[in-house]
Write a protein that holds these residues in place. Structure first.
Motif, short mmCIF file in Angstrom:
data_model
loop_
_atom_site.label_atom_id
_atom_site.label_comp_id
_atom_site.label_asym_id
_atom_site.label_seq_id
_atom_site.Cartn_x
_atom_site.Cartn_y
_atom_site.Cartn_z
N LEU A 68 13.22 12.91 0.93
CA LEU A 68 12.39 12.06 1.45
C LEU A 68 11.53 12.86 0.88
O LEU A 68 11.20 13.46 0.11
N THR A 69 10.14 11.53 0.60
CA THR A 69 8.58 11.62 0.35
C THR A 69 7.95 11.13 1.13
O THR A 69 7.82 9.89 0.87
N LEU A 70 7.72 12.12 2.11
CA LEU A 70 6.22 11.59 2.58
C LEU A 70 5.14 12.30 2.61
O LEU A 70 3.97 13.19 2.54
N LEU B 67 1.18 -1.20 0.49
CA LEU B 67 0.56 -0.01 0.04
C LEU B 67 1.05 0.92 -0.22
O LEU B 67 0.58 2.73 -0.99
N ALA B 68 2.29 1.88 0.70
CA ALA B 68 2.76 2.79 0.82
C ALA B 68 4.41 2.34 -0.57
O ALA B 68 3.87 3.45 -0.36
N ALA C 8 13.27 4.89 1.53
CA ALA C 8 14.46 5.35 3.29
C ALA C 8 13.38 6.30 3.91
O ALA C 8 12.67 5.68 5.09
N GLY C 9 12.43 6.78 3.55
CA GLY C 9 11.47 7.06 5.00
C GLY C 9 10.42 6.33 4.80
O GLY C 9 10.45 6.33 6.40
N PHE C 10 10.64 5.14 4.43
CA PHE C 10 9.67 4.32 5.19
C PHE C 10 10.07 3.43 6.04
O PHE C 10 10.07 2.81 6.68
N THR C 11 11.54 3.19 5.93
CA THR C 11 12.30 2.49 6.42
C THR C 11 12.69 3.15 8.06
O THR C 11 12.70 2.19 9.09
N GLU D 216 -0.45 9.63 4.07
CA GLU D 216 -1.13 8.17 4.04
C GLU D 216 0.14 7.29 4.44
O GLU D 216 0.10 6.23 4.81
N GLY D 217 1.07 7.63 3.44
CA GLY D 217 2.67 6.66 3.51
C GLY D 217 3.15 6.64 4.95
O GLY D 217 3.52 5.49 5.43
#
Length: 291
Positions: free
Chosen positions: A202-204, A15-16, A25-28, A207-208
């Motif tokens: 970083l892309t935030l 989903l993310a 990177a942001g997800f991690t 939702e993510g």
């Protein structure tokens, strides 16, 4: 419960990262930070409740009062970071089926080779079950397979190897919650380095960030603690093979929550995976008891 958490993690990652609502990177970073905060909070709550019970009911018995306060290891923390980071970066460069095949193939190979290296010999029925389960897994993801980039293949392979070593390190855990909590804490220095290196890219989105937080706090943090608890009752081979259920559970999750359709392929592959796992998990016990 651990495998359900792993499957939920797979769906949350899809989903993310699949919707590009957050970068790798942001997800991690958020995933590992959320896992560490959640687990430390749970650990502190448990410590408080234990202390309160002692004050209310007197000293616990020596058996209940002797839970070892282990704190994981730097090796496990390193393996956890490598797995999480490389998985995220590799995931965005390949389709879901190819990534799952490479990841779980690397996990299986790592854990089975290490068990053989340590002197654990597989019975013929265990080999049969392992091959049947893996064949069912390949059949499940076959329609999604594509040709991955070399860098994506290498990152996902190393991610699987790291997860294999992280799992093997947890088989001796006496206090799974404490070990997992401190393993997540030990990833934070590397998380800080990743943040500094990637801060400009970083892309935030809201939702993510939400998916990453849920992935870290529940599916990863709590799920990995349960996994460490379960590992005490599984051999290395059994622990390797039962993880092949994760894509199957994720597929069922897609049916329940994303209105996906149960196909003939899902039913056939599910039977192969479940049958293979049954041979691996029950085969040795049955033959040993019979002997």
């Amino acid at each position: 419960m651990a495998l359900i958490a792993f499957a939920a993690n797979s769906i949350l990652c899809r989903l993310a990262l699949g919707n590009e609502s957050i970068d790798a990177a942001g997800f991690t970073i958020i995933r590992l930070l959320a896992g560490a905060l959640t687990l430390i909070g749970i650990l502190q709550l448990r410590t408080y409740l234990d202390a309160r019970d002692k004050r209310s009911f007197g000293q616990l018995s020596s058996k209940e009062d002797s839970i070892p306060q282990s704190k994981g290891s730097w090796f496990s923390g390193l393996m956890l970071f490598i797995y999480a980071a490389l998985f995220s970066f590799a995931y965005v460069s390949m389709d879901t089926g190819t990534g799952a095949l490479i990841l779980f193939g690397a996990v299986q190979l790592t854990m089975i080779l290490m068990s053989i290296f340590k002197g654990e010999r597989l019975l013929a029925i265990e080999w049969m079950g392992m091959i049947a389960a893996f064949a069912g897994f390949v059949y499940l993801v076959l329609p999604q397979l594509g040709t991955p980039s070399l860098i994506g293949f290498l990152m996902m392979s190393v991610s699987g190897i790291a997860w294999g070593f992280y799992t093997l390190a947890g088989r001796g855990s006496k206090n799974p919650l404490s070990d997992t909590s401190y393993n997540f804490l030990r990833t934070l220095p590397l998380v800080s380095v990743l943040f500094i290196v990637s801060i400009q890219q970083l892309t935030l989105t809201a939702e993510g960030v939400l998916w990453a937080f849920l992935s870290g706090s529940l599916a990863s943090g709590v799920g990995y603690s349960i996994w460490y608890s379960a590992l005490r009752g599984l051999s290395s081979t059994q622990a390797a093979v039962v993880q092949l259920l994760v894509p199957m559970i994720a597929a069922l999750g897609g049916v329940m929550f994303m209105s996906e359709v149960i196909t003939t392929r899902v039913m056939i592959s599910g039977g192969m995976i479940l049958g293979g796992i049954a041979l691996v998990v029950l085969g040795r016990y049955y033959l040993t008891a019979k002997a």
